[in-house]
Design an enzyme around this catalytic site. Structure first.
Site, mmCIF file in Angstrom:
data_model
loop_
_atom_site.group_PDB
_atom_site.id
_atom_site.type_symbol
_atom_site.label_atom_id
_atom_site.label_comp_id
_atom_site.label_asym_id
_atom_site.label_seq_id
_atom_site.Cartn_x
_atom_site.Cartn_y
_atom_site.Cartn_z
ATOM 1 N N ASP A 82 -55.853 59.386 -60.577
ATOM 2 C CA ASP A 82 -56.387 60.617 -59.984
ATOM 3 C C ASP A 82 -56.869 61.565 -61.072
ATOM 4 O OD1 ASP A 82 -56.913 62.400 -57.694
ATOM 5 O OD2 ASP A 82 -55.452 63.671 -58.708
ATOM 6 N N SER A 137 -56.891 61.090 -53.138
ATOM 7 C CA SER A 137 -56.403 61.887 -54.268
ATOM 8 C C SER A 137 -55.106 62.604 -53.886
ATOM 9 C CB SER A 137 -57.495 62.899 -54.653
ATOM 10 O OG SER A 137 -56.980 63.961 -55.408
ATOM 11 N N LYS A 147 -50.863 61.220 -54.754
ATOM 12 C CA LYS A 147 -49.937 62.098 -55.493
ATOM 13 C C LYS A 147 -48.716 62.439 -54.642
ATOM 14 C CE LYS A 147 -53.323 64.894 -56.417
ATOM 15 N NZ LYS A 147 -54.400 65.752 -56.812
ATOM 16 N N ARG A 152 -65.101 63.549 -60.934
ATOM 17 C CA ARG A 152 -65.652 64.134 -59.699
ATOM 18 C C ARG A 152 -66.057 65.587 -59.919
ATOM 19 N NH1 ARG A 152 -61.045 63.656 -55.758
ATOM 20 N NH2 ARG A 152 -62.434 64.709 -54.329
ATOM 21 N N HIS A 209 -48.658 70.797 -49.743
ATOM 22 C CA HIS A 209 -49.868 70.756 -50.557
ATOM 23 C C HIS A 209 -50.954 71.541 -49.833
ATOM 24 C CE1 HIS A 209 -52.203 68.720 -53.750
ATOM 25 N NE2 HIS A 209 -53.222 68.857 -52.922
#
Ligand code: URA
Length: 424
Positions: free
Chosen positions: A161, A183, A187, A168, A82
């Protein structure tokens, strides 16, 4: 317990309990807690923070807001990667097939662009025919048979999320370490991989603007990973200039293809080799030097590129049909000197404005547009040298806005490192 009491508590800088955080997240999903109350609580968290315990409770509540993927029927080590988001960041497109070419299993769910940062799913959608949505069965079979699949996040994976992120994004509450860490980690844990590798971008084009906050984010995420017994590694990398030369969807896929053939830009190749050799050395128990050699071999012999082709083909895409815009113009240097800064945030915004990203949720991406740098920080440019090529569709851009993103000085400055450190 009421949500107003919880907001008041955070406003008064008190830590929230597990029960309070669960109450907030379940109430938000059911609709009992309203968006304006969530937004108020988010702002209180941005301003007053959360400790490690609260951040873990929040991650856990988000994780349990939806389904979790069970990858246990797939053999081998499942790896996920990620990035916290940057400009020109095409690392997943290169790293995922490269790791799969070693026999690792990459079952990856990626996101779309966010703000000025690009998203892997938008990039993959620039490949004609590529399906970003697969059924569960198709996804599992492809990861088992091909070794890699990159799809968009399935509908019911961490719905908390989705809701929080959308709020957000429009309430000025993105840049908070506990909110970013929960967040990302909710995930990653829900996606079911054994090994999580996170590229924490630092600099003007990233969410974390300085090294200290990037370190704190990385430590928070590795700590959360530990609680779920998931190996979590973070690398801190520079995002003050764009990564590579290309910014924009199809243009970045083209650059990723070159990189997978071992011919990518120096910074892209350095980052890919560092991350891949770290993961390979860790999972195969060999030295990093040996892993580096093996990575070069996979790239230079075309094996890694073949994996990308296999993945794209399995998901219905055709790389031979990839197209970039032919409405091109050059931006040239008004003076001679050394390039000392290339403003990643500024160029990310320009790419978004010409259609490589979205300005509203409803906007359609123009996959063929974007920017291609002709020089990187540290290069000397003469008057009239090409600084950038701009690929346009139906929107225009002011040359001066682009030139404002380049700082050219008489004397060279020392180039910042690309890779700062690994937090393991
Ligand atoms: N990426 C995410 O998935 N979440 C954040 O909050 C920031 C970056």
């Amino acid at each position: 317990m009421t949500i107003i009491e919880i907001i008041e508590k955070k406003k008064n800088k008190q830590p929230l309990t597990k029960e309070e955080i669960d109450f907030w997240i379940t109430g938000m999903i059911s609709g009992e807690v309203k968006d304006y109350q969530v937004s108020s609580l988010l702002m209180a968290i941005v301003l007053n923070g959360m400790n490690q315990e609260e951040t873990f409770y929040l991650t856990d509540a988000m994780l349990h807001s939806g389904e979790q993927v069970d990858l246990s029927e797939i053999s081998g080590i499942k790896v996920d990667k990620h990035s916290t988001g940057g400009v020109g960041d095409k690392v997943t497109l290169i790293l995922a097939p490269l790791l799969a070419s070693f026999g690792l299993k990459v079952a990856k769910m990626s996101g779309r662009g966010l703000g000025h940062t690009g998203g892997t799913i938008d990039k993959l959608e620039s490949i004609p025919g590529y399906r970003v949505e697969l059924t569960r069965e198709e996804f599992m079979k492809q990861v088992q048979d091909v070794g890699v699949a990159v799809i968009s996040q399935s509908g019911n994976l961490v719905p908390a999320d989705k809701k929080l992120y959308a709020l957000r994004d429009v309430t000025g509450t993105v840049d908070s370490i506990p909110l970013i860490a929960s967040s990302i980690m909710s995930k990653k844990i829900a996606s079911g991989s054994d090994y999580i590798f996170i590229d924490v971008k630092v600099g003007n084009g990233a969410l974390m603007k300085d090294l200290e906050s990037a370190r704190a984010l990385a430590r928070t995420m590795t700590e959360i990973g530990k609680r779920y017994q998931k190996k979590t590694v973070c690398i801190l990398t520079n995002m003050s200039e764009p990564l590579g030369y290309a910014i924009g969807n199809a243009l970045e896929v083209e650059e990723a293809i070159q990189s997978l053939k071992g011919m990518g830009p120096e910074d892209v190749m350095e980052l890919i080799i560092k991350i891949a050799s770290f993961i390979i050395s860790d999972t195969e128990n060999i030295s990093e030097e040996e892993a580096t050699q093996q990575c070069f071999k996979k790239l230079n012999t075309g094996v890694a590129y073949q994996k990308l082709e296999e993945m794209v083909h399995a998901q219905g895409g055709d790389l031979t049909k990839l197209e970039v815009s032919n409405r091109i113009f050059s931006v040239r240097s008004p003076k001679a000197g050394y390039l000392t800064k290339i403003n990643a945030l500024g160029l990310g915004e320009i790419a978004r404005q010409i259609g490589a990203g979205r300005l509203t949720k409803e906007d359609k991406i123009h996959y063929q547009v974007g920017l291609v740098l002709r020089h990187k920080v540290g290069d000397f440019v003469a008057v009239n040298d090409e600084l950038m090529r701009v690929y346009l569709d139906d929107k225009d851009v002011k040359v001066n806005d682009i030139l404002d993103c380049f700082t050219i000085t008489e004397h060279p400055v020392e180039k910042e490192p690309l890779i700062y450190e690994i937090i393991d």
